[in-house]
Design an enzyme around this catalytic site. Structure first.
Site, PDB file in Angstrom:
ATOM      1  N   ASP A 126      -2.704 -41.358 -41.872  1.00 22.35           N
ATOM      2  CA  ASP A 126      -3.684 -41.796 -42.860  1.00 22.35           C
ATOM      3  C   ASP A 126      -4.105 -40.589 -43.690  1.00 22.35           C
ATOM      4  O   ASP A 126      -3.568 -39.491 -43.532  1.00 22.35           O
ATOM      5  CB  ASP A 126      -4.879 -42.472 -42.183  1.00 22.35           C
ATOM      6  CG  ASP A 126      -5.564 -41.583 -41.162  1.00 22.35           C
ATOM      7  OD1 ASP A 126      -4.947 -40.593 -40.723  1.00 22.35           O
ATOM      8  OD2 ASP A 126      -6.721 -41.865 -40.792  1.00 22.35           O
ATOM      9  N   SER A 174     -10.806 -40.682 -45.095  1.00 19.57           N
ATOM     10  CA  SER A 174      -9.753 -41.161 -44.200  1.00 19.57           C
ATOM     11  C   SER A 174      -8.784 -42.090 -44.926  1.00 19.57           C
ATOM     12  O   SER A 174      -8.139 -41.705 -45.879  1.00 19.57           O
ATOM     13  CB  SER A 174     -10.393 -41.846 -42.985  1.00 19.57           C
ATOM     14  OG  SER A 174      -9.442 -42.162 -42.012  1.00 19.57           O
ATOM     15  N   ASP A 208      -6.554 -38.474 -43.822  1.00 15.61           N
ATOM     16  CA  ASP A 208      -7.024 -37.225 -43.210  1.00 15.61           C
ATOM     17  C   ASP A 208      -6.272 -36.881 -41.939  1.00 15.61           C
ATOM     18  O   ASP A 208      -6.606 -35.910 -41.255  1.00 15.61           O
ATOM     19  CB  ASP A 208      -8.533 -37.270 -42.951  1.00 15.61           C
ATOM     20  CG  ASP A 208      -8.918 -38.243 -41.848  1.00 15.61           C
ATOM     21  OD1 ASP A 208      -8.138 -39.181 -41.558  1.00 15.61           O
ATOM     22  OD2 ASP A 208     -10.007 -38.083 -41.271  1.00 15.61           O
ATOM     23  N   ASP A 233      -6.055 -38.042 -38.935  1.00 14.44           N
ATOM     24  CA  ASP A 233      -6.607 -38.059 -37.576  1.00 14.44           C
ATOM     25  C   ASP A 233      -6.009 -39.185 -36.745  1.00 14.44           C
ATOM     26  O   ASP A 233      -6.401 -39.404 -35.602  1.00 14.44           O
ATOM     27  CB  ASP A 233      -8.139 -38.144 -37.592  1.00 14.44           C
ATOM     28  CG  ASP A 233      -8.675 -39.448 -38.165  1.00 14.44           C
ATOM     29  OD1 ASP A 233      -7.884 -40.216 -38.763  1.00 14.44           O
ATOM     30  OD2 ASP A 233      -9.887 -39.687 -38.032  1.00 14.44           O
TER      31      ASP A 233
END
Length: 447
Positions: free
Chosen positions: A242, A105, A244, A246
């Site tokens: 960010d 992340s 990743d 999400d």
């Protein structure tokens, strides 16, 4: 079932190729996941979807995960570099038994992580994570010959996810100029493509991942460069993802930050007007600003609060049948369209609201007036002693009485460290700071 030791609040995470997150662990964890999650489908060969963010160690860990899955008799579908919510979506889209996302992340490049999704793209409950841990290293028959799992790639994985996002966007984004900061991460290709396909004029920055530069002074944890780019390009807003993707945060045309609380408020009002906000209720964590609660009260929208962590927001959404929830950090979940936080979907819905109303992001976000918030991390020797301290209870009670309905106090023990987090919101920054410092001193003395 053994106690969960490896899994944190968001999968297994650590320094890639360090003491914990090794290729050997990735193989063993994948074998265990195939056994625990694969057995739920009966006699059919298990199928798993594997994605990753672009950090260099992801290549190594992906190879280990695929090897572990196939050695356990599970078929592996590699979807390449895609956002975490894309993996969750594709698990459901393909009817797979589970999914594996390799990402840390927003963490720095040397870190990485392994996150598991159950069938349907849902995060694993704590109990199932415990089962996966308990199965680690267990002996058993190993498949041979035709029973060994097969490996294939899904070349159109990102395109399938993009089409899904566009179908969930309620208005064209024509007329909007957006700068998107991709954090040199998993969103670097699909985010600019998706926003352009929805009609926006897109300026992509920090969208050239080389495996080493992910989150390096850019993305949702470093908004300074995005602010500058928005002003330089005369954009209507900026979106920051960010590593990743999400989650997302935003900045308005003047560069002012729009956090997750404000984004949720904008979406909640839009969904209520469209008849999409189930039970006229928003789900947020205890860390959401009191300003959000006051704004929603004014708008006739109830707020349900959970513990910190998007897994708890997800649990509340599923159990209560609610349709919108999230965190101040920018994790926003719309269960009708996604089983986990989805930064791209959030950004598209936010921009669609701007396009549909003709109002600027600053105007829309002004529904929330955030109260000054101060957070003090207090190291203690014994968190339990703090929880049971009469002196702490009295100090909190006195602070709450002083603040009345115009502020609030929250003491939260860390889940991983001997630390208590003291959070205070008050009408002024000075009052919040003074109250937090006073409480921190009492907590330190008690612990």
């Amino acid at each position: 079932m053994s106690e969960r030791r490896l899994f944190g609040t968001d999968g297994v995470r650590g320094l890639a190729n360090g003491e914990l997150l090794t290729p050997e662990l990735a193989v063993a964890l994948s074998v265990s996941a195939a056994r625990v999650l694969g057995e739920r489908n009966g006699s059919r060969r298990p199928v798993a979807v594997i994605g990753r963010d672009p950090r260099a160690s992801g290549e190594m860990l992906e190879a280990a995960v695929v090897a572990g899955l196939s050695s356990a008799g599970a078929d592996a579908v590699r979807v390449g570099v895609v956002p975490t919510p894309a993996v969750a979506f594709l698990v459901g889209e393909l009817g797979a038994d589970f999914g594996v996302m390799i990402s840390a992340s927003h963490n720095p490049m040397p870190d990485n992580g392994i996150k598991l999704f159950a069938a349907g793209g849902h995060k694993l409950p704590d109990a199932v994570e415990g089962e996966v841990e308990a199965e680690l290293g267990a002996t058993g028959a190993r498949p041979t010959g035709a029973a060994i799992g097969r490996v294939r790639d899904l070349p159109d994985a990102a395109a399938r996810y993009r089409d899904h996002l566009l179908a969930a966007t309620p208005a064209t984004l024509g007329g909007l100029r957006v700068v998107v900061d991709c954090a040199h991460g998993a969103a670097s290709t699909v985010a600019p493509q998706s926003y352009r396909s929805a009609g926006a004029d897109v300026v992509a920055v920090h969208a050239e991942p080389d495996g080493l530069n992910i989150n390096d002074g850019v993305g949702s944890t470093h908004l300074g460069l995005l602010r500058e780019a928005v002003r330089a390009h005369g954009a209507d807003l900026g979106i920051a993802h960010d590593g990743d993707a999400d989650r997302c945060l935003a900045v308005d045309a003047d560069g002012a930050e729009i956090d997750g609380d404000q984004i949720m408020a904008v979406l909640a009002v839009a969904m209520r007007e469209a008849g999409e906000l189930a039970q006229d209720t928003l789900v947020a964590t205890v860390m959401s600003n009191l300003g959000l609660h006051l704004a929603m009260q004014e708008a006739g929208i109830a707020v349900r609060t959970t513990a910190v962590g998007d897994r708890y927001v997800l649990e509340e959404l599923r159990e209560g049948g609610f349709s919108l929830g999230g965190e101040q950090s920018g994790h926003v979940v719309l269960p009708r369209y996604s089983t986990t936080g989805d930064g791209l979907l959030t950004a598209l819905r936010l921009m669609a609201r701007m396009a549909a109303t003709g109002r600027s992001l600053a105007e829309l976000a002004a529904i929330v007036t955030p109260l000054p918030q101060v957070l003090q991390n207090v190291e203690v020797a014994d968190k339990a002693a703090v929880a049971g301290s009469e002196a702490v209870r009295e100090a909190v009670g006195k602070a709450e009485a002083e603040l009345g309905g115009s502020g609030r106090v929250l003491l939260r023990p860390s889940g991983t460290e001997q630390m208590v987090r003291v959070m205070v919101e008050a009408p002024t920054a000075e009052q919040a700071q003074a109250t937090a410092v006073r409480l921190a001193e009492v907590v330190a003395a008690a612990g």
